[in-house]
Every structure is written in C-alpha cells, then in structure tokens.
Scaffold this active site. Structure first.
Site, PDB file in Angstrom:
ATOM      1  N   HIS A   1      -7.761  -6.195  -0.361  1.00 21.20           N
ATOM      2  CA  HIS A   1      -6.471  -4.924  -0.586  1.00 21.20           C
ATOM      3  C   HIS A   1      -4.778  -5.896   0.017  1.00 21.20           C
ATOM      4  CE1 HIS A   1      -4.106  -1.177  -0.471  1.00 21.20           C
ATOM      5  NE2 HIS A   1      -4.026  -1.166   0.903  1.00 21.20           N
TER       6      HIS A   1
ATOM      7  N   SER B   1       0.618  -0.560   0.214  1.00 21.89           N
ATOM      8  CA  SER B   1       0.028   0.169   0.130  1.00 21.89           C
ATOM      9  C   SER B   1       0.873   1.113  -0.059  1.00 21.89           C
ATOM     10  CB  SER B   1      -1.284   0.034   1.434  1.00 21.89           C
ATOM     11  OG  SER B   1      -2.059   0.750   1.269  1.00 21.89           O
TER      12      SER B   1
ATOM     13  N   ASP C   1      -8.840  -4.394  -6.170  1.00 24.34           N
ATOM     14  CA  ASP C   1      -8.364  -3.400  -4.987  1.00 24.34           C
ATOM     15  C   ASP C   1      -9.345  -2.029  -4.814  1.00 24.34           C
ATOM     16  OD1 ASP C   1      -7.075  -2.422  -2.891  1.00 24.34           O
ATOM     17  OD2 ASP C   1      -5.089  -3.151  -3.479  1.00 24.34           O
TER      18      ASP C   1
END
Length: 538
Positions: free
Chosen positions: A508, A255, A480
């Site tokens: 995610h 991320s 995602d």
C-alpha cells in the site's frame, strides 16, 4: 522480518473447533469489528512494519497549546492568524490555530487544529503539507515519528508540515468511548450473537448497536461530530496554506490523504502547487464500491502471500494455492463458530481474525507475521491475532493511543451517503463473497453503521476535474490491496492535469518503497518536472 515459524498443516489442526462449520454455524459476528474494517482501512495508511506488534513508535509529546488571537470571524481573518511555533522535539516546532466549527458560519463557534513543522534544512522554497491517510491518522504523529520515505533534498528545501485534521488527535477531536467500552465494542460478540447473519433480526440488532455507538459519540463530542467531513478539512487546509503564506499548496497525501488532495484541487484549482497523491482513492466511488474493491484487493494480496508461502519449507499452509486459501477460510469459519479466548480475556472472532490477517497485507515486508498468525491460531492461541488487531486499532497495553478508530467512523459517515435497505445489503453481501471467496463473506452489511449515525452525510460521491490546476502527480501500485491500482488510473483520468505514475509491485503506497518512484516524485517536488510518459517503475 522473519519470525522463525515452523511448518504446520492448518487443514484440520490440533483443535477440532477450527474445522469448517460452514452452513450450520451459529452467527456470532457482531457489526462491531465489521464496521471498523469497512471503507478505508486506517492506521497503516502508508504501509510498512512500523505499526506492527512490538514496533509502535512512542507517542509524540505535544506541548501545551499557545493559541493566536481569535480571528475576526471572516475567512480572511482565519488566514491572517499568526501561530506561535514552539520547539517540541529534535528540529521540530509545534503550533495550534483556530478554525471555524462550521465554514458556512465562520463567525460562530471555534475549534482548534494542531500542527507540527520540520523547518527546511536549507533555503526554504515554501511548505509541504503531508497527510498519511486514514481517515483518522495523525499527520502530526507521522511527521514527528520520522515521515518515512521523504527524501533528504526535499527536507532541505521544504518546511514539512503535518497536521491533525479536525476530529483527529491533538486537534478538536471526536470522542465516543473509554478504553473498556471500546474494547467491548470492537472485540465483544454483541447483541447479534446467535442470530443468522443478514436476517432482519440480525440487522435490527446490529443497527441498535451502531445507534448506541453513534449516540455516545454525539454526547461526548458535541456539535463537532457533524463537521468533521472531508469538505470541512479541505477548507481547513486552504486556511493553513494562507497562514504559512504560500500562494499555492504543495502537498503529499497518502491513501485517504489523496482524497483530501483531490477535493482540494477541485475546490481551489488556481491554488494548486505541487500535489502528490500516492495510493489514490477514486472520489466518485460509493461506500459499497470501496468495500468491494478493497475486499477483492485484500483477497488478491492474501493469494500473493499464499503463493509465496507455499514455495518455502516452513510455510504453515500446504497443498495448492486454492487449497491453502480454503484452509484460511476454514480457520475464519472456526473462530466464527467458536471464538478463541486470549490471555487477557478478550475473544477472537471472525471479524477480529480478519483484521489480524489484513494488517500485515499492507506491506510485503510484513507477510512473515501471517506465518505465525496461522500457526498460533491453529494451536488455539489467540494472542498474536489480538496483538495484530491492536496494532490496527492503535491499542497498546489496554490503552488506545489515539482516537483514530472513532474518527475513522465519524469522518466516513459524513463522506459516504447510505440508506438502509436490507434486500440490497443481502445482494451486496453475496457479491462480496463472489469476488472474494475467502474473506468476502465477512465483509458485508457495512451500510448499517452509517445509516445509524446521528448526522447524515454532507457530501455526494462525485468525480473531480481540478480544471486549470498545475500538473498533479497520481501514484498507483499494481498490487495495492487497500487502494486498488484502478483507482489511481481513474483519478488521473478525472483530473485535467493528472499525471499517472505506476509502481509495479505489492503493498500500500509506493513513495519510499521504490528508487524509481522516489526519483520521479522528488524531481516533481523539487523542480516541478513531471515524466513525459508513465515510467512504469518496478
């Protein structure tokens, strides 16, 4: 994980306050909960159920720091520090080192960085630094709590190191509010209550709230607040690489951690070893573009949940997918017009309700929480929604377990340049509603928080090339919601040596979720092998 929910139609529900009042409701939204949602959602950066209600890991007990001798004030001196690694748990070692407050003045004030290491279980080939995302998430807590998904053979071969970036957790940290004050900031209705959302008066009130928050951060944090941007963290990471004695950086970032990795590759391409960037961010996106794509992504993830839910007899929604999405929209409108009071006295408004909806959408395995969420709120019960929001904010029994919410804002406001323009924000708010009819109308006006910040952004949003770097693995998940797949495609295209690996699925990040992804990433980390073509994992 099933929560055993019974079926209920939420189109009207037992509480008439949940009926849609679109168009004539008083605007109760403050900028507080809204600002905590914008840019890059935190806490669940690597997905999964681990941080959802009732399953949060125990906070990691860090030993008292033993710092090395102070560096001589040169960049080389910082890399020559010799950390004292202390035993701090099962096969874990902890250490603290110095970094300059300002890398442009390395002989000036010092800060400290906190690290944890799991030494290689076999013959070490070097260090693998990991960052779970955020910004504001703790790399120390991530490694100490089990570093989900990292293969046994990778653990045998690498010293796995997590660190808290500057401003975060056990490192020199951002501090803004105590727990009751943060409760009021996140869950209170605020000065903008009763004003029309997007009006000049509402924007002025929201700006004043944000300005007070920023002033509190500046007062309690001091000069560090102006030096927690990703550019400084990239330089810290290169210092840590030098401290452990690795000629090149091996790195696993999730991320927001992919943004750190991408910026590192651009700044130090000759020092790139094996970099895995999973759940990739596009470094050139503006703040609004990030908000728009994430809002679109969570709307699509919510539709995917609804499609799945409507196939089940116990689904709390009914009718068509569009009709069920409308029911969710009516529920958001209902708590916006008439917030629900939780058993602890906190109020559930639309901003907090949206946080509660988004939290389980990070992982398909957590969708069952939404069943119970929609049923309980329809019955006038705010407690599960507040509990889900608590898991997002790292709050437990009235205590915030970390400073991730405060660090999130501080880091983003240095990373994303914004200027306050009321007309432009109104146009952007309308665009968000167009791309995400259910949740988009609750996501606008995010520029206010950073426009009121006491320090201006230190960086521009520009692309990266990593010219001359060894191959870099960029992993993207087609479903995602937080870091849309197109960002992975863009980042892989920008990096001269970027290699795209696709996971066709929901949730995610992908490492630890797919045997195909795991095999591809592990071969790269262990042998430096990249696939000849995208394996299109599923």
């Amino acid at each position: 994980m099933s929560l055993g929910v019974s079926s209920r139609d939420l189109s009207g529900g037992p509480d008439s306050s949940l009926r849609s009042t679109r168009g004539d409701r008083p605007a109760r939204r403050s900028v507080r909960a809204l600002l905590a949602l914008i840019v890059v959602p935190l806490m669940l950066a690597t997905g999964g159920c681990a941080l959802l209600p009732g399953s949060a890991p125990e906070p990691f007990e860090r030993p008292k720091p033993i710092l090395p001798s102070e560096p001589d004030g040169t960049r080389e001196g910082f890399q020559q520090q010799e950390p004292t690694w202390q035993s701090c748990g099962d096969a874990l070692e902890c250490a603290d080192v110095y970094a300059p407050l300002d890398w442009d003045d390395p002989s000036g004030e010092l800060i400290t960085l906190n690290l944890v290491k799991h030494p290689a279980e076999g013959d070490s080939v070097g260090s693998l630094f990991v960052n779970p995302g955020g910004p504001g998430a703790s790399g120390v807590e991530y490694v100490a709590s089990g570093w989900r998904g990292i293969d046994e053979q990778v653990r045998r071969s690498y010293d796995v190191i997590g660190w808290d970036p500057r401003g975060v957790g056990g490192s020199s940290a951002v501090s803004c509010l105590d727990a009751p004050e943060l409760d009021d900031y996140l869950f209170g209705l605020g000065d903008a209550e009763g004003l029309e959302v997007g009006s000049d008066a509402w924007i002025d009130a929201a700006f004043s709230e944000s300005e007070r928050f920023g002033s509190a951060c500046a007062e309690r944090t001091g000069p560090l607040l102006g030096h927690v941007g990703t550019g400084s963290t990239v330089q810290d990471l290169d210092m840590l690489r030098g401290i452990v004695g690795d000629p090149k950086l091996n790195y696993l970032g999730f991320s927001y951690g992919t943004y750190i990795g991408a910026r590192y590759a651009d700044a130090y391409p000759d020092r790139v070893g094996r970099l895995v960037l999973d759940g990739a961010m596009d470094p050139q996106t503006t703040q609004f573009e990030v908000v728009r794509e994430q809002t679109r992504g969570f709307e699509l993830a919510l539709r995917a949940y609804v499609e799945d839910c409507l196939k089940r007899d116990d689904c709390p929604l009914s009718g068509s997918v569009d009709g069920a999405m409308e029911q969710i929209g009516e529920m958001l409108d209902g708590v916006d017009a008439q917030p629900l009071r939780g058993s602890d006295g906190r109020m559930l408004g639309a901003g907090t309700m949206l946080t509660a909806i988004i939290t389980p959408l990070y992982s398909q395995g957590s969708w069952s929480y939404l069943d119970t969420l929609f049923e309980t709120v329809a019955e006038g019960d705010a407690d599960l929604a507040l509990s889900l929001a608590d898991s997002y904010y790292g709050r437990q029994d009235g205590v915030y377990l970390d400073n991730s919410t405060e660090a999130f804002t501080a880091i983003n406001c240095l990373d994303y340049p914004v200027e306050l323009d009321n007309a432009r924000m109104r146009e952007q708010a309308a665009e968000l509603q167009r791309v995400a009819p259910t949740i988009g109308r609750f996501q606008g006006y995010g520029d206010i928080g950073c426009a009121a910040w006491p320090y201006k952004a230190a960086a521009e949003r520009v692309g990266v090339t990593g010219a001359g770097a060894d191959p870099i693995l960029v992993v993207g998940t087609t479903g995602d919601p937080a870091t849309p797949y197109r960002w992975a495609v863009s980042l892989a295209d920008q990096l001269e040596s970027g290699v795209l690996v696709t996971y066709r699925g929901e949730g995610h990040t992908a490492y630890g979720e797919s045997a195909c992804i795991n095999k591809t990433v592990d071969r790269y980390l262990l042998h430096g092998t990249v696939p000849e073509q995208d394996p299109q994992c599923s």
